[in-house]
Design a protein around this motif. Sequence first.
Motif, short mmCIF file in Angstrom:
data_model
loop_
_atom_site.label_atom_id
_atom_site.label_comp_id
_atom_site.label_asym_id
_atom_site.label_seq_id
_atom_site.Cartn_x
_atom_site.Cartn_y
_atom_site.Cartn_z
N ALA A 87 0.86 -1.19 0.00
CA ALA A 87 0.00 0.00 0.00
C ALA A 87 0.89 1.24 0.00
CB ALA A 87 -0.91 0.01 1.23
N PRO A 88 0.37 2.34 -0.50
CA PRO A 88 1.16 3.57 -0.45
C PRO A 88 1.26 4.10 0.99
CG PRO A 88 -1.05 4.04 -1.24
CD PRO A 88 -0.95 2.53 -1.13
N VAL A 89 2.23 4.92 1.22
CA VAL A 89 2.37 5.56 2.53
C VAL A 89 1.25 6.59 2.71
CG1 VAL A 89 3.86 6.97 3.98
CG2 VAL A 89 4.86 5.24 2.48
N THR A 90 0.64 6.60 3.89
CA THR A 90 -0.41 7.57 4.19
C THR A 90 0.22 8.94 4.41
OG1 THR A 90 -1.79 5.88 5.23
CG2 THR A 90 -2.26 8.19 5.78
N THR A 91 -0.16 9.88 3.57
CA THR A 91 0.37 11.25 3.72
C THR A 91 -0.72 12.26 4.07
OG1 THR A 91 0.11 11.60 1.34
CG2 THR A 91 2.26 10.82 2.13
N ASP A 92 -1.96 11.82 4.13
CA ASP A 92 -3.07 12.70 4.52
C ASP A 92 -3.96 11.94 5.49
OD1 ASP A 92 -2.93 15.21 2.66
OD2 ASP A 92 -2.57 13.48 1.36
N GLU A 93 -4.40 12.62 6.53
CA GLU A 93 -5.24 11.95 7.52
C GLU A 93 -6.11 13.01 8.20
OE1 GLU A 93 -7.02 9.41 8.49
OE2 GLU A 93 -5.20 8.16 8.69
N THR A 94 -7.27 12.60 8.64
CA THR A 94 -8.15 13.46 9.45
C THR A 94 -8.08 13.00 10.90
OG1 THR A 94 -9.65 13.87 7.60
CG2 THR A 94 -10.50 14.25 9.82
N ALA A 95 -7.87 13.93 11.80
CA ALA A 95 -7.78 13.61 13.22
C ALA A 95 -8.85 14.41 13.97
CB ALA A 95 -6.39 13.96 13.75
N SER A 96 -9.80 13.71 14.55
CA SER A 96 -10.89 14.35 15.30
C SER A 96 -10.95 13.78 16.70
CB SER A 96 -12.23 14.14 14.60
OG SER A 96 -12.20 14.65 13.28
N HIS A 97 -11.16 14.64 17.67
CA HIS A 97 -11.28 14.13 19.04
C HIS A 97 -12.21 15.03 19.84
CE1 HIS A 97 -7.99 17.07 19.39
NE2 HIS A 97 -8.42 17.25 20.61
N LEU A 98 -12.77 14.45 20.89
CA LEU A 98 -13.72 15.12 21.77
C LEU A 98 -13.15 15.11 23.18
CD1 LEU A 98 -16.64 16.31 21.57
CD2 LEU A 98 -17.45 14.10 22.42
N THR A 99 -13.30 16.23 23.88
CA THR A 99 -12.77 16.37 25.24
C THR A 99 -13.85 16.93 26.15
OG1 THR A 99 -10.56 16.82 24.37
CG2 THR A 99 -10.96 17.40 26.65
N LEU A 100 -13.96 16.37 27.34
CA LEU A 100 -14.87 16.86 28.37
C LEU A 100 -14.03 17.38 29.53
CD1 LEU A 100 -17.82 17.18 29.38
CD2 LEU A 100 -17.56 14.92 30.44
N GLY A 101 -14.34 18.59 29.99
CA GLY A 101 -13.55 19.20 31.05
C GLY A 101 -14.39 19.64 32.23
N TRP A 102 -13.75 19.71 33.38
CA TRP A 102 -14.38 20.18 34.62
C TRP A 102 -13.35 20.99 35.38
CZ3 TRP A 102 -13.21 19.04 39.84
CH2 TRP A 102 -14.16 19.44 40.79
N LYS A 103 -13.77 22.14 35.88
CA LYS A 103 -12.85 23.02 36.59
C LYS A 103 -13.47 23.50 37.88
CE LYS A 103 -9.81 27.02 35.84
NZ LYS A 103 -9.35 28.03 34.85
N LYS A 104 -12.65 23.58 38.91
CA LYS A 104 -13.10 24.03 40.22
C LYS A 104 -12.13 25.09 40.73
CE LYS A 104 -13.52 22.54 45.06
NZ LYS A 104 -12.44 23.46 45.51
#
Length: 734
Positions: A432-449
């Motif tokens: 296979a060819p080398v991957t040179t393009d990619e989509t990176a998505s992520h979700l983060t949940l935060g809490w602060k006091k």
Amino acid sequence: MGALSATGEFSTMASFLPRLPKKERSRWHDTILEGRLRLLFSPDILAGKAPLSMDDIERSQEALERCVAPDVFFHIAGRLIDQGKTDAGGELLETLLACDTDLQLRLGILSRLPGGFPPETALTMVDQQIKQHPGLSRDQYAKGVQGLKIRLLQSTLKTLPTGSDSRMVVIKQILDLAPNNPVGLTESGWHFYHKNSYDRAIPFFQQLMILEPENMDHVLGLGYCLYQFKRLDEAAVLMEADQITETEKIIELKTLVYHAMAQDALAMGDTSRADRLLGILEGLFDKTASPATAQQLLSLYSRAGDTKKGWHLSRRLSAEGSQALKSEAAAYYYHQNSPISASQTTDDSDRCFANADSPRILVSTHQGSKDGDDGTSRRDETSFMAQLVVPYSLGYQWRIDFESSRLSSGSAPPVYSVGSFYRFRNGQKQLAPVTTDETASHLTLGWKKEGPLQWDLLVGTSPMNGPVEVTPVFSIKAEMDQWEFDIHRTCVTESILSHTGLGDPFGNAPWGRVVKNGFEAGKSFDLGNRYWLSMKAGADIFRGENVWDNTAWHVNTAVGRSLPWNDHFDITYGIYLTGMGFENNTNFFTYGHGGYYSPDVMVTGGPIFRIKTPECKGYWLDLQLSAGWMTERTSDSPRYPLGNETMTALTTDALDELQGRYQGETNSRLAYAVNIEAWKFMTRHLALGGYVTMERSSAHYEWRTGIGLELFFSPQTAFWRQRSLAHRSVLCRN
């Protein structure tokens, strides 16, 4: 004539005047004028029990001009002055002073002058009388004139500006007449106090305390002089004397004295004395619940680094205090980096942190590039981020972040040294060819006091794309008393390989997606006079799918000074020193490597400079510059650290490739970083911002730019915290 006078037949007497000898005629004429005058102005009229006629006064001018019955005209003048007819009354008094009256009446006339003339004019007239009648020096008269002159001088003082030289001339005249005059002594003391001549003011207040020991105003005068003169121990002894009545003003002065003493104790490192003085101030606050005392206590807690006590008092003020006390608590919260708590404590819409507890939404887009080899270490990125922050309760907030990035490493050659490249050398075709393009998505949940111990928690996942399975990531940060702690498991995002992983072009197993698991601790030190020292250190364990395990350490320190400039900017300058080291060099893209910078040791140091607008303005500008000389050493590294092929099945070329090593090297070069960011409120609900960063580290140049919009659900008055798109706290950000 005497019989006619006794019976009041003044008209008959007047008819006989021409018949009298010339020498007697004038005396009896005056007798007739006086008789008529006294009939015209009865005792009831002179005593104010009957109306006074101006026409009768006009008809009596001859008697006045001949100085007949001056006591009658003295009473008439008094009535006129009491009725507000000061011009007419003053004119009568001035005429009477030209008459030859007895001393007692003359003293009465002089005493009435302040009612008919301005103090300066009356004082001049008194001085003229003393000069014109040098024989009027009997003790009682002299004493009366002296008292009158002192009263007139005191009245004159009221018309002169505080601190003026002319005022001091009058004060000296009073004390020349009466050295123990309380008004003169008091005015002298405060005159020198306002001139900052505290050593000259002190003797006057000391003399006053002897003369009037029960007068707490004199205690205040002496106490403030000692306080301003930095004779704090003497001031404290004065305040605690048995005869001192603890009035509100005395307590206010006590607070100032003990606050200054506590500051000195903290500056000298005498914590036990500082604690004792803080205890006294706490007792004073319990007596008065004064906002000023609360503010001073909170400032001392901050200086002493006693965050626990500061928050305890602020919570007490928030729960039980007046609006003024709540305002002091809110100010303390704000300066403790707790704007949400500050906003939730007071509803003062004019404070810059007003509505800091408002929900808000941020959307932004970013573009960045890091140079390197096409297809592997190069990293171009276009990303979009959305963030929702929802404060709740006192000092708490939830937050959710979503970020999606399009990553590219450029155009890779059809075949090159990546993945299990040794298999290609062994004759295997590329799968296979080398991957040179990619989509990176992520979700983060935060809490602060917010609080004396501040917590900032983030949980999420590594990118939900790519050939390697998703793994959880998190960050737990805590701050307390200028200490910072961070435990984390976060993404390594230097390349597509480390971020999302790659599929092996010559095999079936993916590799990469590196996370670092570790901790960091740091502390800031206030060195006084706006100087500071910051130190941080940490260690990490690097793990990834089919990637060589690694461990690392890092140390960062900086020392500098921060100060305001023209109320428009805050300037910081100093020097920094950074060092890091890794157990293994995995900065390659063959199978088993992670594709991230991992020197054996790297050290860099140099100057830093920052200029930014203060908080609480409707705009934000931040420019950060650093430059330094960097020295790095990288160690040799096997080309395939996880290679476990059967050696007998490999050709010589493949075996040489599999057993080959990347050569380490030592380099020195200039490193620098530039970051500029700007924000502006377009409306009270909407802010627009953008940034540009450029840096050179290791052998790479990198730049990044972004623009964002932040929408506030409630109207804002100013930026109440530092803005940063470039350094938003997320778990998978380059």
